[in-house]
Design a protein around this motif. Structure first.
Motif, PDB file in Angstrom:
ATOM      1  N   GLY A 107       0.821  -1.217   0.000  1.00 19.04           N
ATOM      2  CA  GLY A 107       0.000   0.000   0.000  1.00 19.04           C
ATOM      3  C   GLY A 107       0.848   1.258   0.000  1.00 19.04           C
ATOM      4  N   ILE A 108       1.901   1.259   0.784  1.00 20.14           N
ATOM      5  CA  ILE A 108       2.795   2.420   0.844  1.00 20.14           C
ATOM      6  C   ILE A 108       3.490   2.623  -0.497  1.00 20.14           C
TER       7      ILE A 108
ATOM      8  N   ALA B 184       2.472   1.621  -3.449  1.00 22.34           N
ATOM      9  CA  ALA B 184       1.470   2.054  -4.424  1.00 22.34           C
ATOM     10  C   ALA B 184       1.145   3.536  -4.261  1.00 22.34           C
ATOM     11  N   THR B 185       1.056   3.995  -3.037  1.00 21.35           N
ATOM     12  CA  THR B 185       0.771   5.415  -2.772  1.00 21.35           C
ATOM     13  C   THR B 185       1.898   6.295  -3.296  1.00 21.35           C
ATOM     14  N   ILE B 186       3.125   5.913  -3.043  1.00 22.99           N
ATOM     15  CA  ILE B 186       4.283   6.686  -3.508  1.00 22.99           C
ATOM     16  C   ILE B 186       4.319   6.732  -5.033  1.00 22.99           C
TER      17      ILE B 186
ATOM     18  N   TYR C  77       1.816   6.292  -7.130  1.00 19.31           N
ATOM     19  CA  TYR C  77       0.670   7.082  -7.595  1.00 19.31           C
ATOM     20  C   TYR C  77       0.964   8.568  -7.482  1.00 19.31           C
ATOM     21  N   ARG C  78       1.452   8.994  -6.331  1.00 20.11           N
ATOM     22  CA  ARG C  78       1.741  10.422  -6.122  1.00 20.11           C
ATOM     23  C   ARG C  78       2.826  10.904  -7.081  1.00 20.11           C
TER      24      ARG C  78
END
Length: 132
Positions: free
Chosen positions: A118-119, A121-123, A125-126
């Motif tokens: 999740g972390i 994927a968030t990085i 994506y951002r």
């Protein structure tokens, strides 16, 4: 009142070493795994290799789960007599022998990978979608 434990001599266990009668010693307890041969996830050959002897080291080397250890209870038929018991080296005792300790180890592992993904994927994506 608990029933008395059946005691077996090592010589008796050694005689039960084929697919018709498969006994294995694990941590000085005697198990009749004949009915489990076809169900064993690792195949019956693994159990037959240990038939009639002490399979503690092989059992622990695989790292069986709490569920596997719980399942063993129905196959236990007794214990080795005191004079035939194998002295267990404390340094070789499994760290996950108790369900409590295994539960602690497996519970953090079960959420660590999803959180890490999740972390990441968030990085990603951002970085790719918000900054460009």
């Amino acid at each position: 009142m608990a029933l008395p434990t059946t005691l077996y001599r090592l010589e008796e266990v050694k005689k039960n070493n084929d697919s018709k009668n498969t006994w294995i010693i694990i941590h000085n307890s005697v198990y009749n795994v004949t009915d489990f041969l076809n169900e064993h996830p690792g195949g019956e050959e693994v159990l037959l290799e240990q038939a009639g002897k002490d399979g503690t080291e092989a059992f622990e080397d695989v790292g069986h789960s709490t569920d596997a250890r719980e399942m063993m209870k129905k196959y236990k038929i007794g214990e080795l007599v005191e004079e035939d018991r194998i002295k267990e080296d404390d340094s070789k005792k499994p760290t996950n022998w108790t369900p409590e300790s295994e539960g602690l180890n497996s519970s953090w592992k079960s959420w660590l990978i999803p959180v890490a993904l999740g972390i990441v994927a968030t990085i990603v994506y951002r970085f790719f979608f918000i900054n460009h």
